[in-house]
Write an enzyme that holds these catalytic residues in place. Structure first.
Site, PDB file in Angstrom:
ATOM      1  N   LYS A 188     -13.198   6.121  12.787  1.00  0.00           N
ATOM      2  CA  LYS A 188     -14.190   5.511  11.910  1.00  0.00           C
ATOM      3  C   LYS A 188     -15.058   4.562  12.712  1.00  0.00           C
ATOM      4  CE  LYS A 188     -13.918   1.798   9.343  1.00  0.00           C
ATOM      5  NZ  LYS A 188     -15.304   1.282   9.569  1.00  0.00           N
ATOM      6  N   SER A 228     -12.982  -8.028  15.000  1.00  0.00           N
ATOM      7  CA  SER A 228     -12.717  -9.464  14.979  1.00  0.00           C
ATOM      8  C   SER A 228     -11.221  -9.743  14.831  1.00  0.00           C
ATOM      9  CB  SER A 228     -13.467 -10.123  13.821  1.00  0.00           C
ATOM     10  OG  SER A 228     -12.859  -9.711  12.602  1.00  0.00           O
ATOM     11  N   VAL A 230      -9.927  -9.682  11.112  1.00  0.00           N
ATOM     12  CA  VAL A 230      -9.696  -8.336  10.574  1.00  0.00           C
ATOM     13  C   VAL A 230      -8.538  -7.666  11.298  1.00  0.00           C
ATOM     14  CG1 VAL A 230     -10.694  -6.049  10.146  1.00  0.00           C
ATOM     15  CG2 VAL A 230     -12.096  -8.097   9.854  1.00  0.00           C
ATOM     16  N   GLU A 283     -15.580 -17.888  18.470  1.00  0.00           N
ATOM     17  CA  GLU A 283     -16.396 -16.795  19.003  1.00  0.00           C
ATOM     18  C   GLU A 283     -17.658 -16.663  18.168  1.00  0.00           C
ATOM     19  OE1 GLU A 283     -15.033 -12.703  18.528  1.00  0.00           O
ATOM     20  OE2 GLU A 283     -15.621 -12.283  20.598  1.00  0.00           O
TER      21      GLU A 283
END
Lengths: 499, 484
Positions: free
Chosen positions: B181, B234, B237, B389
């Site tokens: 994906k 990230s 996630v 970040e």
């Protein structure tokens, strides 16, 4: 001087034209002494070609160009080497029928065996080692006071002296890992079967290898082979062939520059058939093991040891299958048996047969020449061969089986290991524990269980004892063409910082 | 060049482009000009993922792929590499259109790296080796290395095509089948690959492409039929992916997450080289790189001229702001999407409040999602712009006196993805690189992953490795067989 050409005709009128010179620095050259060698068709006895034969000055030239080429070649990345090896594989695959035609005409290999087995294996080998070319990495390890790492480096100028029995495949067994590892290579093809080398040379150039990286020459073992073995600038020589020649190469290597040597010298392969073997399978492989290419295979299963319970059934089926061979022109699809590679080889084998008879072994079948202009010989087998007979001890390199009966597993192992050779062996049994036990006990470099003679690019192949040392194929095959350099960095203390 | 217009918008399942059963679609926007991209890319829902997994399982267990030797698998991987190279321009343009990468970089570096990965791993497909042990205690032992099954890959939007190579190539070389994906904001190039998969000759179900955002990703992470998930994105996630993976079937997880990496420049560094690496190198992909060294630590003795040199490079890059990513001369692109643009600007505003802004800090108004290359000098070490970040062209610069101080600053982060170190002293280079708490260290250059060495983060920058033979091993599992 540029060389002349030869033309061969295959099946259905397919024609192949090749230069006949020494392939040095991407050119085909005459030998400087104008020396040549005649190449005969072993099926017809007729002259196939006259090709340039290298002598010392030609070897010097080849080595010189290889050395120069290495200076640049060593800066070429593994990824580029990989691409070139893949290209060569693709070209050989494209021209597989040409190679099969050449091997049939020159080496007496059956056309379909060459195309579907030998040439296919050559292509698989090139692709396998291509994938290693960008992966010859070392290790890193801590040491007290600093750090260390190893580098896997090419050896430099290497040579390969290759035999006449499966010429393209065995050449690629050396060429692929040698080049993947970053070396340059001089191949000396057998003077009996040089023609495939000329075709291979054309493809080396077509693939895009820079000049001098791969040189392919033919010549007499005593001249070209010896010059390579003695050469002060060749740093490794890989040899596949007979024991006596291998011994000579090792001596020459030691006397000259202590070049690295690997030797694959033949065998006297025992095939062990136990009572619980699947009979049809055992018969198929055991017969193939001593009749494929007329037994002219280093891994030939030339000693067949059969357990008493299965003996009679085995012998009957083996004899039937051995005699069910159609001897004919190797180019033709319905031939299942070709000629021996040369008249000399045929007569050597006949000599072993005579010796066997003299020693009192009982002839089961065969033993005679098949009359023709070529070098045809019947599939032959002796039974009740005892361990001290020459038939049991000496490599014949022909379609001659030495058969003995055994009672127990220990007896079989003892008989199988009673040999100065140790290349390969085959076991036929349905008992898994026996399979592991016996394969453990056999003193050979390769053991096949319930088959014979499998060759795979990812498994190392090579012998013990007087079958030689060093491996072809597998990652161990790659390591044979690399040197390890260790680098150690001593860490000095941090400097004072001016604040 | 003109933007590409022929898009694939469906799902690529079992070697066919098919409509998703879910009726949701993605809205794609060109970040250069804010215009919608007329591609109603279909989102994969539960039924679609279930279908994809069943195809992938069938291909893995009983399809032709399950019968191929490693050498045979290698043939297909190499073919796909050739096709990716042959279609590099098209693939690069599709990525560029979606996420604004300069096409020259996309076409000459990012897309070819996918082919590089396929070729590297193709060469390992026939080299899977376990171990064998002698029967010293009467039992023979063999360790087999076997593929895992269906492996899922989830990629972010920053260098989309690279992840196709990094996640699919090793999986397939090891004998697995793959469901991939791409990010919901940059799906087009990946989706186009379906055509190349068919052309390369892969059997159906071996490589499949699904589209969607977080919901689709969660379906993959939770699926009981998937054996491994490899996620790049990230940290927040990534933690969700790991949780979903554990709670479902304990599938194997590889995570490549964020970084707040430091570059250390010592006084004995080759200065022009260090400026190139830490300034120009930092601005690669407009700073949208997980391995970006967004904290520049400069030794005090050279700090003043060094910082001026970095600012000069940033200003030079800024002078070309606003250029169309699809133009081959563009070197600096916009932020990849509006969400990222907003995020970066909000960090910049936080930084501005702290008063350390040196240059940049602005977007370029209405013309696309461009943000000026921005430098903060000596920001508060506790400020969010220094600790978190940002994933954009925002650099924080601090100075240090001693090597110990530099190391302490560099390691003071819960990330550990990358590090840069500039010095001409061999001992310092080895000493400092040994002490940096980072999975990757580059000495005297910008750090770029190489296909033959593992790429993986320490601490919260991830778990596991991609690339190299270590990455390959992560797509295999062991089976120990004891034979008496």
């Amino acid at each position: 001087m540029a060389s002349s050409t030869v033309q061969l005709t295959g099946i259905a009128g397919q024609s192949v034209e090749l230069p006949t010179g020494l392939f040095i620095n991407n050119e085909f050259l005459e030998a400087q002494s104008k020396s040549t060698v005649k190449v005969l068709n072993p099926s017809t006895g007729k002259l196939l070609a006259v090709v340039a034969a290298a002598e010392k000055q030609d070897v010097d030239l080849a080595v010189g160009t290889a050395k120069v080429a290495f200076d640049t070649w060593k800066t070429v990345s593994g990824i580029e080497r990989r691409a070139l090896l893949f290209k060569l594989a693709e070209l050989i695959e494209r021209d597989s029928e040409i190679f099969a035609t050449i091997e049939a005409l020159d080496a007496g290999v059956l056309f379909n065996d060459s195309k579907f087995l030998h040439v296919a294996a050559a292509v698989e080998t090139l692709r396998y080692f291509a994938g290693w070319a960008d992966k010859c990495n070392g290790s890193s390890m801590p040491i007290s006071g600093g750090m260390a790492y190893t580098k896997k480096e090419p050896i430099g100028v290497c040579a390969a002296v290759v035999p006449w029995n499966s010429p393209l495949m065995i050449t690629c067994w050396k060429l692929a890992p040698c080049i993947a590892a970053g070396n340059v290579l001089i191949v000396k093809t057998a003077e009996l079967t040089p023609i495939y080398g000329l075709k291979l040379a054309q493809l080396v150039k077509e693939a895009g290898f820079p000049p001098g990286v791969i040189n392919i020459i033919t010549g007499l073992g005593a001249k070209a082979g010896q010059s390579l073995a003695e050469h002060m600038e060749v740093r490794k020589l890989a040899f596949t062939g007979s024991g006596p020649v291998g011994r000579g190469i090792m001596i020459a290597a030691a006397r000259s520059n202590i070049k690295k040597v690997t030797l694959e010298l033949g065998g006297k392969g025992p095939t062990l058939i136990f009572d619980d073997a699947e009979l049809e399978n055992a018969v198929f492989w055991a017969t193939l093991g001593i009749t494929a290419h007329n037994g002219q295979i280093c891994a030939a299963g030339s000693r067949i040891l059969v357990q008493s319970g299965i003996y009679d059934q085995f012998i009957e089926a083996f004899k039937k299958r051995s005699l069910d061979a159609v001897a004919g022109d190797p180019l033709l699809a319905n031939s299942t048996k070709g000629p021996l590679a040369s008249r000399v080889q045929r007569d050597k084998v006949l000599g072993h047969i005579q010796k066997g008879i003299q020693d009192g072994a009982e002839l089961l079948h065969g033993g005679k020449v098949i009359e023709s202009d070529g070098n045809y010989l019947e599939n032959t087998a002796f039974v009740n061969v005892t361990r001290d007979m020459s038939l049991m001890r000496d490599e014949i390199f022909g379609p001659v089986a030495a058969i003995a009966k055994f009672k127990t597993e220990d007896e079989a192992i003892s008989l199988a290991n009673d040999s100065e050779y140790g290349l390969s062996s085959a076991i036929f049994t349905s008992d898994i524990s026996r399979a592991y036990r016996v394969s453990d006990a056999l003193e050979t470099g390769q053991v096949t269980i319930n088959s014979w003679g499998n060759i795979n690019a990812n498994t190392p192949f090579g012998g013990k004892k007087q079958s030689g040392f060093g491996k072809d194929l597998g990652v161990e095959g790659l390591d044979e063409w690399l040197n390890v350099k260790t680098v150690k960095v001593n860490l000095l203390p941090a400097k004072e910082v001016k604040v | 060049m003109a933007a590409p217009t022929d898009f694939q918008t469906q799902l690529f399942l079992n070697n066919k482009y098919v409509d998703a059963k879910s009726k949701e679609t993605l809205s794609l926007v060109n970040p250069f000009n804010g215009e919608p991209i007329s591609a109603a890319v279909q989102v994969a829902g539960q039924e679609d993922i279930d279908l994809a997994v069943s195809y992938a399982q069938a291909a893995f267990k009983s399809g032709p792929w399950s019968t191929y030797t490693g050498a045979q698998r290698a043939v297909y991987l190499n073919k796909l590499a050739d096709l990716i190279d042959a279609n590099a321009h098209k693939l690069a343009a599709l990525d560029s259109l979606c996420m604004g990468a300069p096409i020259a970089v996309a076409e000459n570096f990012v897309v070819p790296q996918a082919a590089v990965a396929f070729r590297y791993y193709a060469g390992l497909a026939d080299k899977i080796e376990g171990d064998s042990f002698a029967a010293e205690d009467g039992t023979y032992r063999i360790v087999r290395h076997e593929p895992l099954g269906v492996c899922a890959g989830i990629a972010p939007w920053n260098v989309p095509m690279i992840y196709v190579g990094w996640k699919i190539a090793p999986a397939l070389a090891a004998g697995n089948t793959a469901i991939f994906k791409a990010s919901e904001s940059s799906p087009l190039a990946t989706l186009y690959l379906g055509k190349l998969v068919i052309e390369a000759g892969f059997p159906p179900g071996v490589i499949q492409f699904v589209n969607g955002g977080g919901k689709t990703g969660a379906l993959l992470a939770s699926h009981m039929g998937i054996a491994k998930i490899s996620f790049t994105g990230s940290t927040s996630v990534g933690k969700i992916v790991q949780k979903l993976a554990t709670e479902s079937n304990m599938k194997k997880v590889t995570l490549e997450l964020g970084g707040k990496s430091a570059a250390l420049v010592f006084e004995d560094a080759n200065i022009p080289n260090a400026v190139a690496g830490t300034a120009d190198g930092f601005l690669l992909n407009s700073g949208q790189m997980c391995l970006a060294t967004s904290r520049l630590l400069v030794q005090e003795s050279i700090a003043t001229p060094f910082i001026e040199a970095v600012k000069a490079r940033f200003l030079k890059a800024a002078s070309k702001l606003g250029s169309d990513p699809l133009s081959p001369t563009t070197t600096y692109g916009p932020m990849a999407n509006k969400a990222q643009f907003d995020r970066v600007l909000s960090y910049i505003n936080i930084g501005k409040e702290g008063g350390a802004l040196a240059i940049g800090g602005a977007s370029n108004g209405n013309n696309g999602l461009f943000i000026e290359p921005t430098v903060f000098v000596n920001p508060d070490k506790n400020s969010r712009i220094y600790k978190e970040e940002i994933f954009g062209p925002v650099l924080s610069i601090l100075t240090f006196k001693t090597e110990e101080e530099a190391l302490e600053l560099a390691n003071d982060t819960n990330t550990g993805l990358s590090a840069g170190l500039y010095t001409s002293d061999l001992n310092r280079a080895l000493r400092v690189s040994a002490k940096l708490e980072s999975g990757n260290v580059a000495i005297n250059s910008l750090h770029l992953p190489a296909v033959n060495v593992p790429f993986g983060g320490w601490k919260e920058s991830g778990s596991g490795q991609e690339l190299g033979r270590y990455g390959f091993q992560s797509y295999l599992k062991t089976k120990s067989v004891h034979i008496k």
